[in-house]
Design an enzyme around this catalytic site. Sequence first.
Site, mmCIF file in Angstrom:
data_model
loop_
_atom_site.group_PDB
_atom_site.id
_atom_site.type_symbol
_atom_site.label_atom_id
_atom_site.label_comp_id
_atom_site.label_asym_id
_atom_site.label_seq_id
_atom_site.Cartn_x
_atom_site.Cartn_y
_atom_site.Cartn_z
ATOM 1 N N ARG A 118 36.118 68.191 38.995
ATOM 2 C CA ARG A 118 37.370 68.062 38.623
ATOM 3 C C ARG A 118 38.555 68.886 37.824
ATOM 4 O O ARG A 118 38.757 69.567 37.533
ATOM 5 C CB ARG A 118 36.757 66.506 37.183
ATOM 6 N N GLU A 137 45.787 64.524 43.143
ATOM 7 C CA GLU A 137 45.516 64.395 44.278
ATOM 8 C C GLU A 137 46.024 63.357 45.268
ATOM 9 O O GLU A 137 45.978 61.559 44.425
ATOM 10 C CB GLU A 137 43.488 64.144 44.116
ATOM 11 N N HIS A 187 38.147 67.488 48.494
ATOM 12 C CA HIS A 187 37.654 66.821 47.941
ATOM 13 C C HIS A 187 37.049 66.354 49.093
ATOM 14 O O HIS A 187 36.344 65.410 49.765
ATOM 15 C CB HIS A 187 38.645 65.639 47.129
#
Length: 329
Positions: free
Chosen positions: A228, A257, A276
């Site tokens: 994360r 993000e 991601h």
Amino acid sequence: MKEVLVTIPVEEEHRRYLESVGTGMHFTYACRQKGADEKMVARAAYILGNVRPEYLSQAQNLEFLQLDSAGANEYVKPGILPAGVKLCNATGAYGATIAEYLVGMVFALKKKLPRYEENQRKHLWKDEGMVTNIAGSSTLVLGLGDIGDVFARKMHALGSKVTGVRRNQGEKPDYLEGLYQMSALEELLPKADIVVCTLPETAETRHLLDERKLGLMKPSAVLVNVGRGSLIPTQDLIKALEEGMIAGAAIDVAEQEPLPEDSPLWEAPNLIITPHVAGNYHTREILDAVVEIAGRNFQAFLSGRPLRNEVDFQTGYRKWEISLDIEYT
């Protein structure tokens, strides 16, 4: 008739399998691009896949939520899920794919491939100097769940000496040089040539690798994070790269993000950024595995059997792992 909401991007064979588990139930399939709306969530007794956490407080019919992600941090916060809902994550679906991403990033950083890519764009024929081998290196893996475990095995096979850090001590597997708990982190960081993070977001992992801990790493070491973004403070990572505290980094996750266009991370030296995409549904194997986990857990919940990857609301981690021979037809 009970409502099953599916947000996993299933194909026809997956639908047949899931509907055979929930015989006699009504299935709603949400478009992945648009996502499930509040009304869909409010009607559902069972949800297979992720939905917006803020919608769940209205889901008074909900009994079971099977996430299609390994991380569950947004769903264990107080007030998100109605009391009594069983929550499971999709640990086990992503290990092979994300481990290969990690190996690729380690090779790219250790062989200075980002510098050569930049030189290529500049039409510059330039030797960037010495590199180091993976064989004989020391790798530190923070988080030995499914992803960290598969990656550790691959690095061991490549000749790296691998050390792991996990919440619970447990028995050390043969492919690890050592197995430690988080309290040993500051002793381990200065010894590592490669540091890889696969940790979920919890109160204990937030900003774990701050400026002080990054400063403990070797100037020649590289860092890769697929856990994360909250694990590493953005400004601390930028400073570590700009001041040469570490040799390079790769991140598939960020504190914010999508990463804003004006983020200084884009210009940080010796940094590889991917949006991601290390896991998600970028291989067919992930999709099949997620559907299998969801289907078997759904079946187990309906029959009152133990669940795979049930999440502990106190820790944000899964409670235990049980063996499932999963196959859909």
